[in-house]
Design an enzyme around this catalytic site. Structure first.
Site, PDB file in Angstrom:
ATOM      1  N   TYR A 101       0.866  -1.194   0.000  1.00 14.25           N
ATOM      2  CA  TYR A 101       0.000   0.000   0.000  1.00 14.25           C
ATOM      3  C   TYR A 101       0.888   1.225   0.000  1.00 14.25           C
ATOM      4  O   TYR A 101       1.817   1.323   0.812  1.00 14.25           O
ATOM      5  CB  TYR A 101      -0.892   0.006   1.250  1.00 14.25           C
ATOM      6  CG  TYR A 101      -1.699   1.281   1.374  1.00 14.25           C
ATOM      7  CD1 TYR A 101      -3.004   1.350   0.893  1.00 14.25           C
ATOM      8  CD2 TYR A 101      -1.134   2.433   1.931  1.00 14.25           C
ATOM      9  CE1 TYR A 101      -3.726   2.529   0.973  1.00 14.25           C
ATOM     10  CE2 TYR A 101      -1.851   3.619   2.004  1.00 14.25           C
ATOM     11  CZ  TYR A 101      -3.141   3.658   1.519  1.00 14.25           C
ATOM     12  OH  TYR A 101      -3.838   4.829   1.583  1.00 14.25           O
ATOM     13  N   GLU A 185      -3.185   7.391  -4.334  1.00 17.20           N
ATOM     14  CA  GLU A 185      -3.108   6.145  -3.572  1.00 17.20           C
ATOM     15  C   GLU A 185      -2.996   4.966  -4.524  1.00 17.20           C
ATOM     16  O   GLU A 185      -3.698   4.929  -5.540  1.00 17.20           O
ATOM     17  CB  GLU A 185      -4.380   6.004  -2.722  1.00 17.20           C
ATOM     18  CG  GLU A 185      -4.418   4.744  -1.881  1.00 17.20           C
ATOM     19  CD  GLU A 185      -5.797   4.530  -1.258  1.00 17.20           C
ATOM     20  OE1 GLU A 185      -5.981   4.851  -0.078  1.00 17.20           O
ATOM     21  OE2 GLU A 185      -6.688   4.040  -1.977  1.00 17.20           O
TER      22      GLU A 185
END
Ligand code: GDP
Ligand code: MN
Length: 379
Positions: A101, A185
């Protein structure tokens, strides 16, 4: 403004981040052709501006073009967290070795940015962050210095990401800066079994204040006829929430505290709606009509402290809206400040059976909460 995954993917690609080959369509037949062009096996992905598509069944692996068509047929039209799927993206699948992530996000509290990264990316990232916050690294990024190799190395080290991700971290920062984004993101950023680093999913939120220098995504009007879209079309500052008390006020701060007071009274706000300073009767009428048409709303609280906004203009707007939208739900109105007496008198004169006035914010919130949560009486 949030971008769709396929738009984020396009930006990533332009900045040299490795992304899967992919194409978007709204037709199952076309999905079959795209799958064939991509080599047969594909991932079919719902294009909606919300996360958790995988868990909702909006991401499916198809073994061949026929399965891709079938998957597209199932996903198109699907509802994911209140978003109807209008298009799907077909992407070349990756053999995932590990999922990471990574994101950069504006951190208003520090007046800078934060790099957030974890070696345990994927669909469970929220659970990881909640249960084991130490598995998610949060590193402040100086907005002027930005992210060059040295900073990217620090981020990767802190999160336990392999050194091959450093290049992606540097490029992702460039996406944020060059595209005027508040958030970029990638979840998951994967290392494939062959060792390549690929951005498999992307979320980008652009800064609406920079819209004037970014015509590229157009003045995209939301396709849905959602309340937010309707409010947006009327230029209202409206956010839909989960509760039952509609909230309208002037000034973001006052509306925010009104939400808190409603919650303190044991009810839940159904929305945030700021009619702004100097709001006209027209704005009030538009706002009321949006809030009253929300089926979740059981009562409406109008909380106005007249400064630039004169209370009689607000009252005039309410009276107009009553004629236009013919509410079936009770309204509690609290007017104070500039021209409050004239505003109150206007509402008294209209004497609408569903409108009552309160003199304090707390009193108004208590009453609206009570009206929204009280069991309906028989008959
Ligand atoms: P989200 O659920 O909305 O975040 O959608 P994602 O695009 O992140 O996909 C969800 C999950 O599907 C990912 O975390 C992966 O585990 C899986 N996935 C997505 N694309 C691929 C792919 O190309 N290959 C494989 N094996 N899994 C994938
Ligand atoms: Mn994802």
């Amino acid at each position: 403004m949030d971008l769709y995954e396929h738009q984020a993917r396009e930006l990533f690609e332009e900045h040299g981040i490795v992304v899967p080959r992919a194409e978007v369509t709204d037709s199952p037949e076309r999905a079959r052709e795209i799958a064939r062009a991509l080599g047969g096996r594909v991932v079919v992905k719902a294009q909606v501006k919300t996360g958790g598509r995988g868990k909702a069944g909006g991401v499916r692996l198809a073994a061949d073009p026929a399965e891709a068509e079938q998957a597209a047929r199932r996903i198109l039209g699907m509802d994911i967290k209140g978003h109807t799927v209008g298009t799907v993206m077909l992407a070349e699948p990756c053999d995932i070795g590990r999922e990471f992530y990574v994101s950069y996000v504006l951190d208003r509290a520090s007046g800078g940015f934060l790099a957030i990264a974890s070696a345990e990316g994927g669909t469970e990232i929220e659970e990881v962050a909640a249960r084991r916050p130490e598995a998610v690294a949060r590193i402040p990024v100086d907005p002027v210095a930005g992210v060059h190799t040295a900073t990217a190395v620090r981020i990767a080290d802190a999160a336990g990401l392999p050194p091959q991700t450093v290049d992606t971290l540097v490029r992702l920062w460039k996406v944020l800066v060059r595209e005027d984004a508040l958030l970029v993101e990638v979840n998951p950023l994967v290392r494939t079994v062959e060792g390549r680093i690929v951005a498999l999913d992307g979320k980008v939120t652009l800064d609406d204040n920079a819209r004037f220098r970014r015509s590229r995504w157009g003045d995209e009007k939301p396709a849905s006829d959602s309340l937010e879209a309707r409010a947006g079309a009327k230029g209202l500052n409206y956010v839909k929430l989960d509760g039952e008390v509609g909230v309208i006020g002037n000034g973001a701060g006052l509306v925010m505290s009104t939400l808190d007071v409603v919650a303190g009274c044991g009810a839940r706000p159904a929305n945030f709606l700021d009619i702004g300073g100097g709001a006209s009767a027209r704005v009030m009428a538009d706002g009321l009509s949006v809030v009253l048409s929300d089926p979740d709303v059981k009562s409406v609280l109008v909380n106005v402290f007249g400064g630039i906004t004169a209370c009689d203009a607000v009252a005039d707007g309410i009276v107009r809206a009553l004629d236009e939208v013919r509410p079936t739900k009770p309204l509690v109105v609290r007017l104070d400040g500039n021209n409050a007496a004239r505003g109150r008198a206007l509402l008294d004169a209209r004497a609408h059976p569903l409108v009552e006035q309160a003199t304090t914010m707390d009193g108004a919130a208590r009453r609206a909460a009570r009206l929204a949560t009280a069991a309906p009486t028989a008959g």
